[in-house]
Design a protein around this motif. Structure first.
Motif, mmCIF file in Angstrom:
data_model
loop_
_atom_site.group_PDB
_atom_site.id
_atom_site.type_symbol
_atom_site.label_atom_id
_atom_site.label_comp_id
_atom_site.label_asym_id
_atom_site.label_seq_id
_atom_site.Cartn_x
_atom_site.Cartn_y
_atom_site.Cartn_z
ATOM 1 N N TYR A 121 0.849 -1.193 0.000
ATOM 2 C CA TYR A 121 0.000 0.000 0.000
ATOM 3 C C TYR A 121 0.884 1.241 0.000
ATOM 4 O O TYR A 121 1.957 1.256 0.618
ATOM 5 C CB TYR A 121 -0.933 -0.003 1.210
ATOM 6 N N TYR A 135 -0.745 -10.183 -1.164
ATOM 7 C CA TYR A 135 0.336 -9.567 -0.382
ATOM 8 C C TYR A 135 0.357 -10.180 1.022
ATOM 9 O O TYR A 135 -0.663 -10.701 1.490
ATOM 10 C CB TYR A 135 0.192 -8.038 -0.332
ATOM 11 N N ARG A 170 -2.705 -12.650 1.852
ATOM 12 C CA ARG A 170 -4.078 -12.286 1.554
ATOM 13 C C ARG A 170 -4.336 -12.545 0.074
ATOM 14 O O ARG A 170 -3.493 -12.236 -0.777
ATOM 15 C CB ARG A 170 -4.306 -10.790 1.839
ATOM 16 N N HIS A 185 -7.025 -8.508 -3.849
ATOM 17 C CA HIS A 185 -8.343 -7.871 -3.695
ATOM 18 C C HIS A 185 -8.285 -6.377 -3.944
ATOM 19 O O HIS A 185 -7.238 -5.752 -3.803
ATOM 20 C CB HIS A 185 -8.902 -8.118 -2.289
ATOM 21 N N HIS A 192 -10.148 -3.116 -2.369
ATOM 22 C CA HIS A 192 -11.050 -2.667 -1.304
ATOM 23 C C HIS A 192 -12.076 -1.695 -1.874
ATOM 24 O O HIS A 192 -11.723 -0.830 -2.680
ATOM 25 C CB HIS A 192 -10.265 -1.932 -0.214
#
Ligand SMILES: [Fe+2]
Length: 304
Positions: A162, A196, A217, A220, A222
């Motif tokens: 991120y 990630y 994870r 995806h 969000h």
């Protein structure tokens, strides 16, 4: 023959503990404390928890506290990997049949992401990954288009980090908000998200290691969708066929949240979409239930 004094049992201790909380004035606090006592005692009895194991548990919780700060909440991470976060989400965010289901907010949300125009790109620098056009409509459960819906989107680029945890990325890279059109249609460009890892250097990692579980994870995007008069939904879109789709470390995947990323490689598609190939397209309709958000999520700046 004199009768022996009865032994104090675990059940006696549970009852005594429950009585000690019976006068808790605030009803919800009393309910939580009493249930915690019942379930903790039952847990200890079920597994015959030893004193050393209890001490070890305390040490793990202490370590979780020590590694936590304003932007890292190890207890929540433990809750995530134990499936507790998703159970709480399920219990408190039930949606009618066919409505967009919720999933975890995760620790990387940033409020006030820049607005993009319809058809704009939320990734703000080169080499963020393989271009992906996400489009669809925002509809009520009756199938009517919702006017005035807003999408708040964030994800990792191809390096799996991120932007607020990665100094090589520009501010708000792969984050953006956009307004759907009056007919509920929305459309934005991003990149295909990648799996990630969640942090493994604290007690959550210890728990995962002890179970020989991975810390990945499933890839995806969000999404928060909201519109006046409808229940706000905090959720994620997952990539069909992703390596971790069946073993997401925090159990965030729901069948209805898996989207097909269609690969485009032809020059005709490049011309039609105005993007060099390869790129992906995703079509996904967000169906909202009428009402209001039931509980505003109140995280501090770091977690939220
Ligand atoms: Fe995420």
């Amino acid at each position: 023959m004199s009768s022996a004094t009865p032994k104090t049992t675990a059940a006696d201790i549970t009852q005594a503990t429950l009585r000690s909380f019976a006068q808790t004035p605030e009803p919800r606090t009393r309910r939580l404390l009493e249930a915690a006592v019942k379930h903790l005692h039952a847990f200890a009895t079920e597994v015959n928890l030893t004193t050393n194991e209890l001490i070890r548990l305390a040490e793990i919780l202490t370590a979780a506290g020590k590694i936590s700060d304003a932007s890292r909440h190890e207890f929540l991470l433990i809750s995530d990997i134990m499936g507790l976060t998703m159970v709480v989400d399920y219990n408190t965010n039930q949606k009618p049949e066919g409505a967009f289901e919720s999933s975890v907010l995760g620790p990387f949300y940033r409020a006030d992401a820049p607005w993009i125009e319809p058809g704009g790109d939320i990734c703000r620098q080169e080499n963020a990954g393989t271009s992906t056009l996400v489009s669809g409509r925002i509809l009520s459960t009756e199938g009517t288009p919702i006017n005035g819906a807003v999408l708040d989107i964030w994800q990792v680029p191809a390096n799996g980090m991120y932007e607020n945890t990665d100094p090589t990325q520009v501010e708000f890279n792969c984050r953006g908000r956009l307004k759907a059109a009056e007919d509920g249609a929305y459309r934005f460009w991003t990149v295909k998200p990648v799996p990630y890892p969640i942090p493994k250097d604290g007690p959550a990692g210890l728990i995962l290691d002890s179970a020989e579980r991975h810390n990945m994870r499933a890839a995806h995007i969000h999404v928060i969708v909201e519109a006046p008069g409808y229940e706000k939904v905090i959720s994620e879109l997952f990539v069909k066929g992703d390596l971790y789709i069946d073993s997401d470390a925090v159990f965030g995947v729901k069948e209805s949240l898996i989207a097909e990323f269609v690969l485009h490689e032809s020059t005709a598609d490049a011309a039609a979409y105005g993007r060099p190939t390869p790129f992906y397209t995703v079509n996904y309709d967000f169906v909202l239930a009428s009402g209001q958000a039931r509980e505003e999520i109140m995280f501090s700046a770091g977690r939220a």
